[in-house]
Write an enzyme that holds these catalytic residues in place. Structure first.
Site, mmCIF file in Angstrom:
data_model
loop_
_atom_site.group_PDB
_atom_site.id
_atom_site.type_symbol
_atom_site.label_atom_id
_atom_site.label_comp_id
_atom_site.label_asym_id
_atom_site.label_seq_id
_atom_site.Cartn_x
_atom_site.Cartn_y
_atom_site.Cartn_z
ATOM 1 N N SER A 275 46.039 6.485 34.226
ATOM 2 C CA SER A 275 46.497 6.799 34.322
ATOM 3 C C SER A 275 47.141 6.136 35.808
ATOM 4 O O SER A 275 47.240 6.872 36.987
ATOM 5 C CB SER A 275 45.339 8.265 34.684
ATOM 6 O OG SER A 275 44.044 8.048 34.881
ATOM 7 N N HIS B 269 51.815 9.320 30.199
ATOM 8 C CA HIS B 269 51.251 9.340 30.797
ATOM 9 C C HIS B 269 51.101 11.370 31.100
ATOM 10 O O HIS B 269 51.499 11.489 31.485
ATOM 11 C CB HIS B 269 50.314 9.368 32.521
ATOM 12 C CG HIS B 269 49.533 9.688 33.570
ATOM 13 N ND1 HIS B 269 49.173 10.031 34.599
ATOM 14 C CD2 HIS B 269 48.276 10.133 32.115
ATOM 15 C CE1 HIS B 269 48.366 10.548 34.525
ATOM 16 N NE2 HIS B 269 47.617 10.809 33.925
ATOM 17 N N GLU C 131 54.107 11.637 32.744
ATOM 18 C CA GLU C 131 54.969 10.602 33.485
ATOM 19 C C GLU C 131 55.194 9.468 32.420
ATOM 20 O O GLU C 131 54.314 8.993 31.959
ATOM 21 C CB GLU C 131 54.022 10.496 34.741
ATOM 22 C CG GLU C 131 54.094 10.999 35.462
ATOM 23 C CD GLU C 131 52.680 10.169 36.581
ATOM 24 O OE1 GLU C 131 53.045 9.614 37.727
ATOM 25 O OE2 GLU C 131 51.521 9.488 36.279
ATOM 26 N N ASN D 236 48.958 10.043 39.904
ATOM 27 C CA ASN D 236 47.417 9.766 40.980
ATOM 28 C C ASN D 236 47.755 9.254 42.395
ATOM 29 O O ASN D 236 45.843 9.169 43.043
ATOM 30 C CB ASN D 236 46.567 9.103 40.316
ATOM 31 C CG ASN D 236 46.238 9.901 38.949
ATOM 32 O OD1 ASN D 236 45.590 10.784 39.098
ATOM 33 N ND2 ASN D 236 46.035 9.940 37.235
#
Length: 295
Positions: A118, A139, A151, A189
């Site tokens: 991540s 991800h 992702e 993130n």
């Protein structure tokens, strides 16, 4: 590519294995710990049972999904005849580099190596292999069987061909792949973790309590879950790890973890998985009841 391997049977790993298996792929679920594999398969079975109860799948589809998964503690045997490996081990850079060095040696030259990291650099991970063009980030979001986003993170050397293959593959899983470039935290993130960190700072500074902060974000910003509760579900140790990666990568104080987060992790209050974080989940398996809302 109908044969894939997933490294790690934890929350993300068993969710990824579940998703591939439900889409008709033959999955080797690999973990060095036999107990983790057992718990991972129990979780997959429970989640499939809920889907049967909600009439999202049939009992026959559940059985087929389970039968599509084979478990093993032998990495070499597990990755021998697969077209794709998805690594979903603990978010620790040294561990991931060690795993990818082994995968590069054990896998066929044409096997694509993906990581569910991540926040850790795909380029850094790819650099320990002899196939950096075939290393990519996938991800997934938690809970994997439900959340649509994946992702897709290109490392510096990831080829167009591999990127296109993984984009198309993600769509066959019923996901919405979104391509991003390799910078700390990627997109999800890089935006989410500062918000969670600022929410913890708001609590730390005494501006408002846990429930009040989460209520403001749920009712005022239409978030399905407040940031502090979300942090509990992600794992406070994972949040801390991601923030540290971003802080080290950008050298910007806005990514520095809140002291309250650091102390909670040190105290072992990691959220749902430890039974307590910003909320207490220990009574009457409260955590499982809350988690069931999403499956």
């Amino acid at each position: 590519m109908k044969n894939v391997a997933v490294i790690g049977a934890g929350t993300m790993g068993n969710g990824i294995a579940h998703t591939f298996a439900q889409s008709g792929f033959k999955v080797q679920l690999i973990d060095i710990n036999e107990d983790s594999l057992k718990k991972g398969m129990e979780t997959i079975s429970r989640n499939l049972d809920r889907m049967v109860t909600k009439e999202k799948i049939t009992e026959a589809e559940k059985t087929e999904t389970i039968n599509n998964i084979t478990t093993t503690t032998d990495v070499s045997a597990g990755v021998k005849n697969v077209g794709l490996v998805v690594e979903a081990a603990t978010e620790n850079v040294d561990l991931k580099l060690k795993i990818f060095k082994q995968l590069d040696k054990e896998c066929h030259d044409n096997t694509i190596l993906a990581t569910n990291t991540s926040s850790i650099s795909i380029t850094q991970i790819a650099a320990v292999t002899a196939r950096p063009d075939k290393v990519i980030g996938m991800h997934f979001m938690n809970p994997v069987p439900i959340m649509k986003l994946v992702e897709i993170i290109r490392g510096y050397n990831t080829s167009d061909e591999v990127t296109n293959i993984i984009m198309k593959l993600s769509k066959t899983l019923g996901k919405v792949p979104t391509e991003v470039n390799d910078y700390p935290g990627f997109v999800a993130n890089r935006i989410l973790m500062p918000m969670i960190n600022e929410s913890i700072e708001t609590l730390y500074n005494g501006v408002a309590g846990v429930q009040e902060i989460d209520t403001v974000m749920k009712l005022g910003m239409a978030h399905p879950m407040g940031p502090l509760q979300l942090a509990d579900f992600i794992g406070l140790d994972v949040c801390l790890s991601i923030l540290n990666v971003m802080y080290d990568g950008f050298k910007n104080p806005k990514y520095a973890p809140c002291p309250l987060l650091v102390n909670m992790v040190r105290a072992g209050k990691l959220g749902v998985k430890s039974g307590e974080g910003f909320y207490n989940y220990s009574e009457s398996r409260k955590a499982e009841k809350v988690a069931n809302q999403f499956v």
